[in-house]
Design a protein around this motif. Sequence first.
Motif, PDB file in Angstrom:
ATOM      1  N   ILE A 189       0.834  -1.211   0.000  1.00 60.03           N
ATOM      2  CA  ILE A 189       0.000   0.000   0.000  1.00 60.03           C
ATOM      3  C   ILE A 189       0.866   1.259   0.000  1.00 60.03           C
ATOM      4  N   ASP A 190       2.068   1.161   0.568  1.00 59.31           N
ATOM      5  CA  ASP A 190       2.940   2.322   0.760  1.00 59.31           C
ATOM      6  C   ASP A 190       3.143   3.191  -0.490  1.00 59.31           C
ATOM      7  N   PRO A 191       3.276   2.627  -1.708  1.00 60.83           N
ATOM      8  CA  PRO A 191       3.505   3.489  -2.874  1.00 60.83           C
ATOM      9  C   PRO A 191       2.388   4.504  -3.126  1.00 60.83           C
ATOM     10  N   LEU A 192       1.191   4.248  -2.587  1.00 62.07           N
ATOM     11  CA  LEU A 192       0.092   5.197  -2.772  1.00 62.07           C
ATOM     12  C   LEU A 192       0.259   6.447  -1.910  1.00 62.07           C
ATOM     13  N   ALA A 193       1.167   6.405  -0.941  1.00 60.27           N
ATOM     14  CA  ALA A 193       1.343   7.548  -0.043  1.00 60.27           C
ATOM     15  C   ALA A 193       1.726   8.815  -0.802  1.00 60.27           C
TER      16      ALA A 193
END
Length: 269
Positions: A189-193
């Motif tokens: 999910i982190d890349p959506l930050a």
Amino acid sequence: MKLSLTSWSFPACSLQEIAAISRALGIGALDVGLFYRSGLNKSEILADPKAAAEPLRNLGVTIPNYYHLFGEGIDGQNLSLPGTIAQNIKDTEAILTFADAADIATVFILPGVINPGQSRDQAGGQSAESLKALLEVASHHKAQLCIEPHVQSWAESPALVQRLVDQTGVKLALDYSHFACLGYRQDEIDPLAQHAAHVHLRQAKMGHLQAKFAQGTLNFPAMFATLRDAGYQGYLALEAVHQDYMNTLTEDVLTETILMRDCFQNWKG
């Protein structure tokens, strides 16, 4: 980054009471929406947005975000439903005028669902077409329009959300819990930050959209650092809830809110 409280976290409280809770907890910011006793009047916002903004000026808190639902429920007048673009453009003009008048920085909407007869790809294509039109409206306003990818929408994976961002440039109201409950790891999910315009905080785990703070799998200090390193400087909204949606009725909302507040403050130092 700063904290906010979501008005729908305390369904029995009035808007004034929740604003007082936010101040009492040392938060001083409140996201607003259309639901429960604190809900704003959607008809008033659409009919006279500037007048609807006036009462919010007396709450004594900052209002970082407004959550707007176009129709009744998540499937009514949703972005993936063919034939809704014209009405949603009209409504978006009103809600962003309202947000500008109330000094609300971001407005989030939902990406749409898979409607009868649609495939996921068809729903995503219609949603992208709708978003391009709505973002054109938003380009003439100060408030930033964003979407919250959520369970039961067509955009239930980080990859699908990234594709929509690439197609439209839309920013996100990012809530890791909606992905975590479907089994996605936090690092997936982190890349959506990097696309976040607003953030919701709630503990979760696989199969559970909401979990007690000590029983979930989300690593919040790591999340805060990921957001910071991605350049995010906005609000983190504390969104423990008590509602029927996805069986989120069992937690002590006030306790969970305080635990999350303390987690962020301890990380921030």
